[in-house]
Design a protein around this motif. Structure first.
Motif, short mmCIF file in Angstrom:
data_model
loop_
_atom_site.label_atom_id
_atom_site.label_comp_id
_atom_site.label_asym_id
_atom_site.label_seq_id
_atom_site.Cartn_x
_atom_site.Cartn_y
_atom_site.Cartn_z
N UNK A 197 -5.14 -8.52 39.84
CA UNK A 197 -5.86 -7.37 39.31
C UNK A 197 -5.06 -6.84 38.13
N UNK A 198 -5.54 -7.12 36.94
CA UNK A 198 -4.74 -6.89 35.74
C UNK A 198 -5.36 -5.86 34.81
N UNK A 199 -4.64 -5.59 33.72
CA UNK A 199 -5.10 -4.70 32.64
C UNK A 199 -5.23 -3.25 33.08
N UNK A 200 -4.48 -2.85 34.10
CA UNK A 200 -4.42 -1.46 34.53
C UNK A 200 -2.96 -1.08 34.75
N UNK A 201 -2.55 0.06 34.22
CA UNK A 201 -1.22 0.60 34.51
C UNK A 201 -1.39 1.81 35.42
N UNK A 202 -0.40 2.04 36.28
CA UNK A 202 -0.48 3.12 37.27
C UNK A 202 0.34 4.32 36.83
N UNK A 203 -0.27 5.49 36.89
CA UNK A 203 0.38 6.73 36.52
C UNK A 203 0.47 7.66 37.73
N UNK A 204 1.45 8.58 37.75
CA UNK A 204 1.59 9.50 38.88
C UNK A 204 0.59 10.65 38.79
N UNK A 205 -0.17 10.85 39.85
CA UNK A 205 -1.17 11.92 39.90
C UNK A 205 -0.47 13.27 40.00
N UNK A 206 -1.21 14.32 39.74
CA UNK A 206 -0.67 15.67 39.84
C UNK A 206 -0.10 15.91 41.25
N UNK A 207 1.17 16.33 41.32
CA UNK A 207 1.80 16.60 42.59
C UNK A 207 2.39 15.39 43.28
N UNK A 208 2.30 14.23 42.67
CA UNK A 208 2.79 13.00 43.33
C UNK A 208 4.28 13.08 43.63
N UNK A 255 -7.70 13.92 49.47
CA UNK A 255 -8.12 15.25 49.03
C UNK A 255 -7.04 15.94 48.19
N UNK A 256 -6.37 15.14 47.35
CA UNK A 256 -5.41 15.68 46.40
C UNK A 256 -6.17 16.32 45.24
N UNK A 257 -5.81 17.55 44.89
CA UNK A 257 -6.52 18.31 43.85
C UNK A 257 -5.66 18.42 42.60
N UNK A 258 -6.23 18.07 41.47
CA UNK A 258 -5.53 18.24 40.20
C UNK A 258 -5.71 19.67 39.71
N UNK A 259 -4.66 20.26 39.18
CA UNK A 259 -4.72 21.63 38.67
C UNK A 259 -5.39 21.65 37.31
N UNK A 260 -5.89 22.83 36.95
CA UNK A 260 -6.48 23.00 35.62
C UNK A 260 -5.47 22.68 34.53
N UNK A 261 -4.25 23.17 34.67
CA UNK A 261 -3.20 22.91 33.68
C UNK A 261 -2.99 21.42 33.49
#
Length: 431
Positions: free
Chosen positions: A163-174, A213-219
């Motif tokens: 599964x290629x062509x995707x990089x993984x980033x840390x979600x808000x609060x990770x 159910x991780x929620x990203x903040x507005x900021x």
């Protein structure tokens, strides 16, 4: 056992929900399901979010039956149809214009993963770049392109190919509440030698349904939107489960005041549980050639009919106001449960009618699902270790049924966690 042995002999091993819920459902209305033996269940699952307006919503059903009775055309692919035209015009009038949003509508195949595939494919075509950035704990579907953006190891392993062509980033609060992952992401993309090249798109869920159910903040969301602008990348919001009112507003990203380049909708966009998916595209990015992305069931007119009828719930603020009231009721009930457990045992997660309990012991949530079923309450788990008990009642649930479901949850928690049992009037007092 309620299930015929023929099901176990004939249905594929891939079946999942029925392994934990050996009930044969027969009918459904609103937020109540009834099995073949006449036993009733309060539904806090809502078809995994595909039934935001409940089972057999009478307003939607009336429109659907009338359409079928008059021999309304069923499948038109992308030929013009009266049903599709009415939905497009109504969606523009009720949803887009009042929010100052300008999108073109692309109808894809019938499921959420089809919408994600189209969004990723279009982003790559529009930017000329191949890599997409997705987040930890993300879930975007199980077809190969969407699966590459999905973080769940079990789902990814079933793909059978790289599964290629995707990089993984840390979600808000990770990394915890004290570290802003947006700072880390910005550094990765701005520092020479990091190995992070400009992506075609960044795709995210504002509330990670399957991820816990991780929620990203507005900021944080605003930071990611600005980063996309700085990189010349498209911002894709996967609103398949969190959208259509599930978090309170029609789009989950509305409170953050952001304007995604592409939005993916499915699940409850049809309003009735009928297969339908929709991709919203800012006009400047709609660079498709005719027929370049298609699908036989992109023209399901019964779904257009019920989707159009469902928009009646968004003509004013009454449904959104009710969701706010119910959200506060659920949060209060869950916080009461948490307060009755040992410190660190559980915490409330999510927002809107997309809320749950995250347990430090991952097995607890699964035990509670079984205990809830015994009480006549249908719920599910989510999270990387299935450590979250997820509540998704229909948005149109009545206050009595919602309170009844919360009482059943309280009794299940009594059985599993040995928390005190409140009086029924105490819970009703919250409402």
């Amino acid at each position: 056992m309620n299930t015929s042995t023929s099901i176990y002999q004939l249905e594929s091993n891939v079946r999942s929900y029925c392994r934990d819920c050996d009930v044969v459902f027969a009918t459904g209305r609103g937020a109540t399901l009834t099995d073949v033996h006449g036993l009733s269940y309060v539904d806090f699952f809502a078809g995994a979010g595909s039934l935001n307006y409940g089972h057999n919503n009478p307003h939607l059903k009336k429109q659907l039956l009338a359409y079928i009775e008059q021999d309304g055309v069923t499948n038109t692919l992308d030929f013009h149809s009266d049903a599709k035209t009415r939905f497009i015009e109504r969606f523009e009038q009720v949803i887009l214009k009042p929010r100052g949003l300008h999108y073109k509508l692309q109808f894809t195949g019938p499921t959420g993963t089809n919408a994600v595939e189209a969004a990723l494919k279009l982003a790559r075509k529009a930017t000329g770049r191949s890599t997409v950035a997705a987040f930890t704990h993300a879930f975007h579907g199980v077809s190969l392109g969407a699966l590459a953006a999905t973080a769940n190891a079990d789902k990814r392993g079933a793909g059978g190919v790289e599964l290629s062509n995707v990089v993984r980033l840390p979600y808000d609060g990770f990394f915890g509440p004290d570290i802003d992952s947006a700072d880390i992401i910005a550094t990765l993309y701005s520092t020479a030698g990091s190995g992070y090249e400009k992506p075609a798109a960044i795709i995210l869920e504002t509330v990670q349904g399957e991820g816990g159910l991780n929620c990203a903040s507005t900021h944080w969301l605003k930071r990611i939107e600005q980063l996309c602008k700085d990189l010349g990348a498209l911002l894709i919001i996967d609103d398949i489960q969190a959208g259509c009112g599930r978090t309170g507003s029609f789009f989950s990203f509305e409170p953050a005041g952001i304007s995604p380049d592409i939005v993916c909708l499915s699940k409850s966009i049809s309003g009735y549980g009928l297969p339908m998916s929709l991709v919203l595209i800012k006009p400047e990015h709609d660079c498709w050639a005719p027929g370049e992305h298609n699908g036989t069931f992109r023209g399901s007119n019964p779904a257009f009919v019920t989707a159009c009828a469902a928009l009646d719930y968004w003509q004013d603020t009454r449904l959104q106001d009710t969701i706010g009231v119910y959200s506060r009721l659920i949060r209060t009930a869950l916080e009461t449960l948490v307060a009755q457990t040992s410190p660190g045992t559980a915490q409330v997660v999510g927002r809107g009618l997309f809320m749950g309990l995250k347990f430090s012991d991952p097995d607890t949530a699964s035990r509670l699902v079984s205990a809830c079923l015994e009480q006549g309450l249908l719920v599910e788990t989510c999270g990387p270790q299935s450590e979250v008990l997820k509540l998704m009642p229909p948005l149109t649930i009545d206050a009595h049924t919602l309170t009844l479901g919360l009482e059943k949850l309280q009794q299940a928690c009594l059985n599993v966690l040995c928390v005190p049992t409140p009086t029924a009037t105490a819970l009703r007092g919250i409402a």
